[in-house]
Motif scaffolding. Sequence first.
Motif, PDB file in Angstrom:
ATOM      1  N   THR B  20     -20.535  51.495  22.806  1.00 29.10           N
ATOM      2  CA  THR B  20     -19.630  52.177  21.932  1.00 29.10           C
ATOM      3  C   THR B  20     -18.563  53.081  22.562  1.00 29.10           C
ATOM      4  OG1 THR B  20     -21.510  52.284  20.280  1.00 29.10           O
ATOM      5  CG2 THR B  20     -19.559  53.763  19.822  1.00 29.10           C
ATOM      6  N   VAL B  22     -17.618  52.583  25.679  1.00 33.68           N
ATOM      7  CA  VAL B  22     -16.581  51.643  26.356  1.00 33.68           C
ATOM      8  C   VAL B  22     -15.523  51.319  25.275  1.00 33.68           C
ATOM      9  CG1 VAL B  22     -16.143  49.478  27.324  1.00 33.68           C
ATOM     10  CG2 VAL B  22     -18.080  50.935  28.096  1.00 33.68           C
ATOM     11  N   PHE B  23     -15.901  51.087  24.221  1.00 24.50           N
ATOM     12  CA  PHE B  23     -15.185  50.687  23.007  1.00 24.50           C
ATOM     13  C   PHE B  23     -14.034  51.814  22.651  1.00 24.50           C
ATOM     14  CE2 PHE B  23     -14.042  49.394  18.861  1.00 24.50           C
ATOM     15  CZ  PHE B  23     -13.485  48.040  19.027  1.00 24.50           C
ATOM     16  N   TYR B  26     -11.530  52.014  25.155  1.00 28.70           N
ATOM     17  CA  TYR B  26     -10.620  51.223  25.199  1.00 28.70           C
ATOM     18  C   TYR B  26      -9.542  51.480  24.044  1.00 28.70           C
ATOM     19  CZ  TYR B  26      -8.829  46.904  23.115  1.00 28.70           C
ATOM     20  OH  TYR B  26      -8.010  45.926  22.683  1.00 28.70           O
ATOM     21  N   GLU B  29      -7.202  53.716  25.409  1.00 23.86           N
ATOM     22  CA  GLU B  29      -6.370  53.213  26.203  1.00 23.86           C
ATOM     23  C   GLU B  29      -5.188  52.062  25.394  1.00 23.86           C
ATOM     24  OE1 GLU B  29      -7.526  53.339  29.570  1.00 23.86           O
ATOM     25  OE2 GLU B  29      -5.479  52.600  30.125  1.00 23.86           O
ATOM     26  N   ARG B  32      -2.438  54.112  24.228  1.00 23.05           N
ATOM     27  CA  ARG B  32      -1.521  54.467  25.325  1.00 23.05           C
ATOM     28  C   ARG B  32      -0.624  53.476  25.666  1.00 23.05           C
ATOM     29  NH1 ARG B  32      -1.736  54.989  30.529  1.00 23.05           N
ATOM     30  NH2 ARG B  32      -3.809  53.915  30.674  1.00 23.05           N
ATOM     31  N   LEU B  33      -1.374  52.182  25.742  1.00 23.03           N
ATOM     32  CA  LEU B  33      -0.510  50.847  26.401  1.00 23.03           C
ATOM     33  C   LEU B  33       0.571  50.655  25.512  1.00 23.03           C
ATOM     34  CD1 LEU B  33      -3.272  48.861  27.840  1.00 23.03           C
ATOM     35  CD2 LEU B  33      -1.324  49.987  28.996  1.00 23.03           C
ATOM     36  N   SER B  34       0.235  50.639  24.068  1.00 20.05           N
ATOM     37  CA  SER B  34       1.046  50.472  23.027  1.00 20.05           C
ATOM     38  C   SER B  34       2.258  51.454  22.759  1.00 20.05           C
ATOM     39  CB  SER B  34       0.514  50.409  21.457  1.00 20.05           C
ATOM     40  OG  SER B  34      -0.540  49.524  21.423  1.00 20.05           O
ATOM     41  N   GLU B  38       3.478  48.334  27.048  1.00 21.14           N
ATOM     42  CA  GLU B  38       2.860  47.366  27.932  1.00 21.14           C
ATOM     43  C   GLU B  38       1.897  46.530  27.431  1.00 21.14           C
ATOM     44  OE1 GLU B  38       1.257  49.734  31.293  1.00 21.14           O
ATOM     45  OE2 GLU B  38       3.175  50.962  31.398  1.00 21.14           O
ATOM     46  N   LEU B  39       1.495  46.542  26.259  1.00 21.24           N
ATOM     47  CA  LEU B  39       0.543  45.608  25.814  1.00 21.24           C
ATOM     48  C   LEU B  39       0.885  44.269  25.505  1.00 21.24           C
ATOM     49  CD1 LEU B  39      -2.468  45.833  25.084  1.00 21.24           C
ATOM     50  CD2 LEU B  39      -1.787  46.126  22.527  1.00 21.24           C
ATOM     51  N   GLY B  40       0.626  43.326  26.432  1.00 23.85           N
ATOM     52  CA  GLY B  40       1.044  41.871  25.966  1.00 23.85           C
ATOM     53  C   GLY B  40       2.282  41.703  26.886  1.00 23.85           C
ATOM     54  N   GLY B  41       2.842  42.345  27.514  1.00 23.36           N
ATOM     55  CA  GLY B  41       3.785  42.025  28.492  1.00 23.36           C
ATOM     56  C   GLY B  41       3.894  43.252  29.526  1.00 23.36           C
ATOM     57  N   SER B  42       4.673  42.763  30.651  1.00 26.78           N
ATOM     58  CA  SER B  42       4.736  43.501  31.843  1.00 26.78           C
ATOM     59  C   SER B  42       5.685  44.848  31.705  1.00 26.78           C
ATOM     60  CB  SER B  42       5.040  42.924  33.031  1.00 26.78           C
ATOM     61  OG  SER B  42       6.572  42.380  32.755  1.00 26.78           O
ATOM     62  N   GLY B  43       6.371  44.940  30.535  1.00 27.01           N
ATOM     63  CA  GLY B  43       7.054  45.960  30.011  1.00 27.01           C
ATOM     64  C   GLY B  43       8.497  46.209  30.624  1.00 27.01           C
ATOM     65  N   ARG B  44       8.549  44.995  31.643  1.00 25.37           N
ATOM     66  CA  ARG B  44       9.985  44.928  32.382  1.00 25.37           C
ATOM     67  C   ARG B  44      10.970  44.533  31.444  1.00 25.37           C
ATOM     68  NH1 ARG B  44       6.505  43.333  36.142  1.00 25.37           N
ATOM     69  NH2 ARG B  44       6.632  41.165  35.674  1.00 25.37           N
TER      70      ARG B  44
END
Lengths: 512, 44
Positions: B20, B22-23, B26, B29, B32-34, B38-44
């Motif tokens: 729980t 860890v979840f 996550y 996280e 933050r990534l969204s 950066e989620l699903g691609g390198s963001g470049r």
Amino acid sequence: MEDTVPRELSIQLNAVDWVVILAYIALMLYVGYYFHRRHKSFDDYFLASKGMTTPLLVATLVSTFFGLDTLFGTSEIGFMEGVVGFFGYALVYTVLYVVMAFLAPRFRQMEGRTFSDIIGDTYGKGARVIAACCSFLYSTNSMEMMGMGFIFTLVFGVPFWVGVLASAVIVVAYTYAGGLWADAVTDTLQFFFMTVTLGAALILGWRDVGGIANIWAGLEAYVGEDPSYYLHPLGGYLTPGLIAAYGLTALAVLCEPAFLQRIFAARSPRAVRNALLIGTPIWASYELACTLLGLVAAAAVGLGMIVEPHPNQALLMVVSHYIPAGFIGFFLASVLAASMSTADSYLLVSAGNLVYDIYRPLLRPGLDDRSLIRLTRYGILVSAVVSVALAFVFERIMGLWVFQASVLINTVLVPLYIAVFVPALRRFRLAGTLATAVGFFGTVIFYVLVTTLGSFSEDWATMIWEITLLGRTFEVWQEYGIFLIIPFVLLAYLVGVALEWRRRAVPGVQGR
Amino acid sequence: MQGWDVVAYLTGVVLIVGPTAVFVAYLLELRRLSRRGELGGSGR
């Protein structure tokens, strides 16, 4: 309990259970859809942009490495032999996870995409292709395909082959579309599902059966004799030879392709080390919970609380009996999660072996990222077809797994670890090529001999080849493939080093 | 022998609390990534 016979399992589901199971399947498909077309490079698709952070790594490492073999296999040992299921079989894996936590950062620093990359960069194309072939063989995950089929059959009441195909289509769909990002995100949900429901099932089952006092009474009634071996860490049928054989198959942890893929996909060496250290107690608890639920099942049979199940269905039987109505759907979804999280990871790894490790270096060295992604997706389809076909062809799927683990360890372990950790020895191409060839072909020949000249032992559930030498009969088990062949692999490596040294010493012949 | 009760319950608790935590980490996280794309691609 001689008057009882193992029963086939049937589970009654209510509306809430159905909603949970169908919602789970829909969610997996949605994740695949979400990540579709979000990949700009092959690293995005195959290594999740090398951006996996610690929480994501914990979830995907734990859930990938625990499939139905742990859930059903470890609980089966708990049911039949007791806590040795954890102490004798599983503990060595736990130790190796900790070892791997300290080795993994070095792998991450290598900047490879697969272990075949490292082997290929060090020893050349021949060694690379052999390593990739054995990784592909290891990653065709027929056991999980069969497991998913079994759960589908149980839940939906469809024929087994329909269950295998339907579950394979779901896993292929989201892995094909979303690559490692979809794989890791679904793994995280699956990790949460499978661990929390198992933990709840253990607490509820242990309490409802009446704790250790009642479990002891139940075990006495079940076995009809002193059941103390059930609670002995090395009780049951283990012999030193078997402990060594199972311990050696655990070496697969050190060169596991899906494990290493996640290590290469980590955001940093530190992230992967922390993930492995955090994951280890969860791994250990999961194995122990499976073992203890097997024990609960045996006691519950002895106390007359449940009918005697088939040993590998002991966990499902006890959980379906003790878990409150409405939560069975969660548990079945978690069982499905355990198998799907393993199957999806190996589909992606084996597709990478076919396309990135074999096709690209041999036939199309200049392949661009877009083509790599497209072909890897086709590779996922090929790998799924092979896995499903093997699931129907191999009668004894456990024997297939022992072969897969042996071929991986024998072929990859020595050359890979020398390439990564022994700089003084790694610049000998011939040595690496010879070692991978001896490991791969030696293992294949060994298994052909054991399976054609040996016979299946019902007592030990394995292939045994009896050889008579100088009037004495020796038993060669299929599990012995690792400790019989690894010495030859080491020897082949040293012979290769010696030959290459000699060749370099000859004037006019240049070393690498 | 009562120690096994403690082991069993403790194992169950670790399996609930650990994942729980860890979840939750996550999910934070993920947010933050969204936000960074950066989620699903390198963001470049």
